[in-house]
Design a protein around this motif. Structure first.
Motif, PDB file in Angstrom:
ATOM      1  N   THR A 181      -1.692  14.513  17.489  1.00 17.09           N
ATOM      2  CA  THR A 181      -1.757  13.095  17.841  1.00 17.09           C
ATOM      3  C   THR A 181      -1.570  12.944  19.353  1.00 17.09           C
ATOM      4  OG1 THR A 181       0.607  12.750  17.508  1.00 17.09           O
ATOM      5  CG2 THR A 181      -0.835  12.324  15.617  1.00 17.09           C
ATOM      6  N   CYS A 182      -2.204  11.930  19.903  1.00 13.74           N
ATOM      7  CA  CYS A 182      -2.077  11.699  21.345  1.00 13.74           C
ATOM      8  C   CYS A 182      -2.501  10.274  21.669  1.00 13.74           C
ATOM      9  CB  CYS A 182      -2.937  12.683  22.136  1.00 13.74           C
ATOM     10  SG  CYS A 182      -4.704  12.427  21.912  1.00 13.74           S
ATOM     11  N   ARG A 183      -2.205   9.875  22.882  1.00 13.65           N
ATOM     12  CA  ARG A 183      -2.722   8.615  23.440  1.00 13.65           C
ATOM     13  C   ARG A 183      -3.745   9.018  24.487  1.00 13.65           C
ATOM     14  NH1 ARG A 183      -2.332   3.224  23.834  1.00 13.65           N
ATOM     15  NH2 ARG A 183      -0.784   3.245  22.209  1.00 13.65           N
ATOM     16  N   VAL A 184      -4.873   8.315  24.487  1.00 11.45           N
ATOM     17  CA  VAL A 184      -5.935   8.574  25.459  1.00 11.45           C
ATOM     18  C   VAL A 184      -6.048   7.360  26.372  1.00 11.45           C
ATOM     19  CG1 VAL A 184      -8.353   9.172  25.793  1.00 11.45           C
ATOM     20  CG2 VAL A 184      -7.166   9.948  23.735  1.00 11.45           C
ATOM     21  N   SER A 213      -6.941   2.053  26.456  1.00 15.93           N
ATOM     22  CA  SER A 213      -6.346   3.254  25.855  1.00 15.93           C
ATOM     23  C   SER A 213      -6.399   3.133  24.340  1.00 15.93           C
ATOM     24  CB  SER A 213      -4.900   3.439  26.318  1.00 15.93           C
ATOM     25  OG  SER A 213      -4.098   2.381  25.851  1.00 15.93           O
ATOM     26  N   GLU A 214      -6.238   4.257  23.693  1.00 13.43           N
ATOM     27  CA  GLU A 214      -6.185   4.276  22.235  1.00 13.43           C
ATOM     28  C   GLU A 214      -5.419   5.504  21.774  1.00 13.43           C
ATOM     29  OE1 GLU A 214      -9.821   4.716  20.034  1.00 13.43           O
ATOM     30  OE2 GLU A 214     -10.527   6.371  21.251  1.00 13.43           O
ATOM     31  N   ASP A 215      -4.889   5.433  20.564  1.00 16.04           N
ATOM     32  CA  ASP A 215      -4.244   6.576  19.931  1.00 16.04           C
ATOM     33  C   ASP A 215      -5.286   7.322  19.110  1.00 16.04           C
ATOM     34  OD1 ASP A 215      -1.700   5.963  20.936  1.00 16.04           O
ATOM     35  OD2 ASP A 215      -1.339   4.544  19.302  1.00 16.04           O
ATOM     36  N   ARG A 216      -5.243   8.640  19.178  1.00 15.65           N
ATOM     37  CA  ARG A 216      -6.166   9.468  18.399  1.00 15.65           C
ATOM     38  C   ARG A 216      -5.347  10.493  17.630  1.00 15.65           C
ATOM     39  NH1 ARG A 216     -11.637   9.502  19.777  1.00 15.65           N
ATOM     40  NH2 ARG A 216     -11.777  10.375  17.680  1.00 15.65           N
ATOM     41  N   ALA A 217      -5.859  10.884  16.464  1.00 17.48           N
ATOM     42  CA  ALA A 217      -5.175  11.867  15.632  1.00 17.48           C
ATOM     43  C   ALA A 217      -6.192  12.792  14.978  1.00 17.48           C
ATOM     44  CB  ALA A 217      -4.346  11.171  14.551  1.00 17.48           C
ATOM     45  N   ASN A 265       0.872  12.648  25.794  1.00 19.87           N
ATOM     46  CA  ASN A 265       1.690  12.745  24.576  1.00 19.87           C
ATOM     47  C   ASN A 265       2.472  11.445  24.416  1.00 19.87           C
ATOM     48  OD1 ASN A 265       3.734  12.900  26.467  1.00 19.87           O
ATOM     49  ND2 ASN A 265       4.677  14.717  25.607  1.00 19.87           N
ATOM     50  N   ILE A 277      -5.388  12.617  28.527  1.00 18.96           N
ATOM     51  CA  ILE A 277      -4.751  12.842  27.242  1.00 18.96           C
ATOM     52  C   ILE A 277      -3.244  12.884  27.489  1.00 18.96           C
ATOM     53  CG2 ILE A 277      -4.594  14.314  25.201  1.00 18.96           C
ATOM     54  CD1 ILE A 277      -7.436  13.201  25.725  1.00 18.96           C
ATOM     55  N   ALA A 294       5.445   9.226  29.022  1.00 19.80           N
ATOM     56  CA  ALA A 294       4.358  10.072  28.567  1.00 19.80           C
ATOM     57  C   ALA A 294       4.092  11.209  29.544  1.00 19.80           C
ATOM     58  CB  ALA A 294       3.097   9.238  28.382  1.00 19.80           C
TER      59      ALA A 294
END
Length: 134
Positions: free
Chosen positions: A38-41, A96-100, A133, A131, A2
């Motif tokens: 889209t991303c991972r936070v 962490s979480e994925d956000r879109a 990728n 943030i 990432a």
């Protein structure tokens, strides 16, 4: 692997009262721009808490937004108090979480005491939001 796209970190040394067994916001990150659809936070947070009288456990949570009503991210696990109630100890959480399809994100660290008969005090807190990728 990432790639780090955006990052924000916040720290406070302003005391925050934790009213007996009420969930309380310790610190909020402030908004972080999301540059892609889209991303991972990744969220890391820490606080130092002087527990209230009779406190037996403490639950730390990461929530979206700036209030205790924000969506819970990850779990809200409790930790046994490791020192006598009324003394100071650190608490750390990361998730962490994925956000879109969002323009920005913001997160808060919350703290909740169990069995407390007196208020606790958060004496300092920090939060970091990254943030990524991928």
């Amino acid at each position: 692997m990432a790639e780090l796209l955006e990052k924000v970190a916040a720290t406070t040394t302003t005391n925050v009262a934790v009213t007996t067994t009420t969930e309380t916001v310790a610190i909020s990150s402030g908004p972080v721009k999301v540059p892609y659809a889209t991303c991972r936070v990744a969220i890391k947070a820490w606080c130092q808490l002087t527990t209230g009288t009779a406190t037996t456990t403490v639950a730390t949570r990461i929530r979206r937004g700036t209030a205790i009503t924000g969506t819970l991210v990850g779990e809200a696990n409790v930790e046994d108090v490791k020192v006598a109630a009324g003394l100071r100890e650190p608490f750390f959480i990361m998730t962490s979480e994925d956000r879109a399809n969002v323009d920005s994100v913001e997160y808060s660290l919350t703290v909740e005491q169990a069995s407390a008969s007196a208020d606790g005090t958060i004496v300092q807190a920090s939060i970091e939001v990254e943030i990524l990728n991928g």
